[in-house]
Write a protein that holds these residues in place. Sequence first.
Motif, PDB file in Angstrom:
ATOM      1  N   PHE A  30       0.837  -1.193   0.000  1.00  0.00           N
ATOM      2  CA  PHE A  30       0.000   0.000   0.000  1.00  0.00           C
ATOM      3  C   PHE A  30       0.873   1.244   0.000  1.00  0.00           C
ATOM      4  CE2 PHE A  30      -2.712  -3.190   2.090  1.00  0.00           C
ATOM      5  CZ  PHE A  30      -3.819  -3.121   1.270  1.00  0.00           C
ATOM      6  N   ARG A  31       0.306   2.336  -0.531  1.00  0.00           N
ATOM      7  CA  ARG A  31       0.988   3.635  -0.534  1.00  0.00           C
ATOM      8  C   ARG A  31       0.270   4.580   0.419  1.00  0.00           C
ATOM      9  NH1 ARG A  31       0.986   5.508  -6.616  1.00  0.00           N
ATOM     10  NH2 ARG A  31      -1.088   4.627  -6.554  1.00  0.00           N
ATOM     11  N   GLU A  32       0.989   5.607   0.859  1.00  0.00           N
ATOM     12  CA  GLU A  32       0.363   6.641   1.686  1.00  0.00           C
ATOM     13  C   GLU A  32      -0.596   7.452   0.834  1.00  0.00           C
ATOM     14  OE1 GLU A  32       2.802   8.998   4.245  1.00  0.00           O
ATOM     15  OE2 GLU A  32       4.203   7.356   4.533  1.00  0.00           O
ATOM     16  N   PRO A  33      -1.704   7.865   1.356  1.00  0.00           N
ATOM     17  CA  PRO A  33      -2.191   7.567   2.706  1.00  0.00           C
ATOM     18  C   PRO A  33      -2.680   6.123   2.768  1.00  0.00           C
ATOM     19  CG  PRO A  33      -3.863   8.778   1.515  1.00  0.00           C
ATOM     20  CD  PRO A  33      -2.655   8.678   0.610  1.00  0.00           C
ATOM     21  N   PHE A  34      -2.186   5.389   3.761  1.00  0.00           N
ATOM     22  CA  PHE A  34      -2.536   3.984   3.895  1.00  0.00           C
ATOM     23  C   PHE A  34      -4.021   3.818   4.212  1.00  0.00           C
ATOM     24  CE2 PHE A  34       1.997   4.063   5.216  1.00  0.00           C
ATOM     25  CZ  PHE A  34       2.498   3.285   4.180  1.00  0.00           C
ATOM     26  N   PRO A  35      -4.608   2.706   3.765  1.00  0.00           N
ATOM     27  CA  PRO A  35      -6.000   2.437   4.131  1.00  0.00           C
ATOM     28  C   PRO A  35      -6.141   2.301   5.656  1.00  0.00           C
ATOM     29  CG  PRO A  35      -5.227   0.878   2.452  1.00  0.00           C
ATOM     30  CD  PRO A  35      -4.052   1.658   2.917  1.00  0.00           C
TER      31      PRO A  35
END
Length: 62
Positions: A30-35
Motif C-alpha cells: 500500500f501507498r500513503e495515505p494507507f488504508p
Amino acid sequence: MTFDDVVKCNVFLVDMADFPALNEVYASHFREPFPARTTIGVASLPLGARVEIEMVAIAPSN
C-alpha cells in the motif's frame, strides 16, 4: 481493482508477535495515505493460517 482502491483492512493475527512483519508487508503493498486498518489477535484461523486479511475497496467511477 488494485490495492490503490482499498480503503479499509481488517487483519486477524494468531500471534501478535507477527505484527512488525505484518507492518512491513502492509507498507510494501500500500501507498500513503494507507488504508484504515484494524488488527485483532485471534486464537486460531482456518486451515492453520497465521494471518487473515479482509479488505474493503471502492471501485473507481468512470
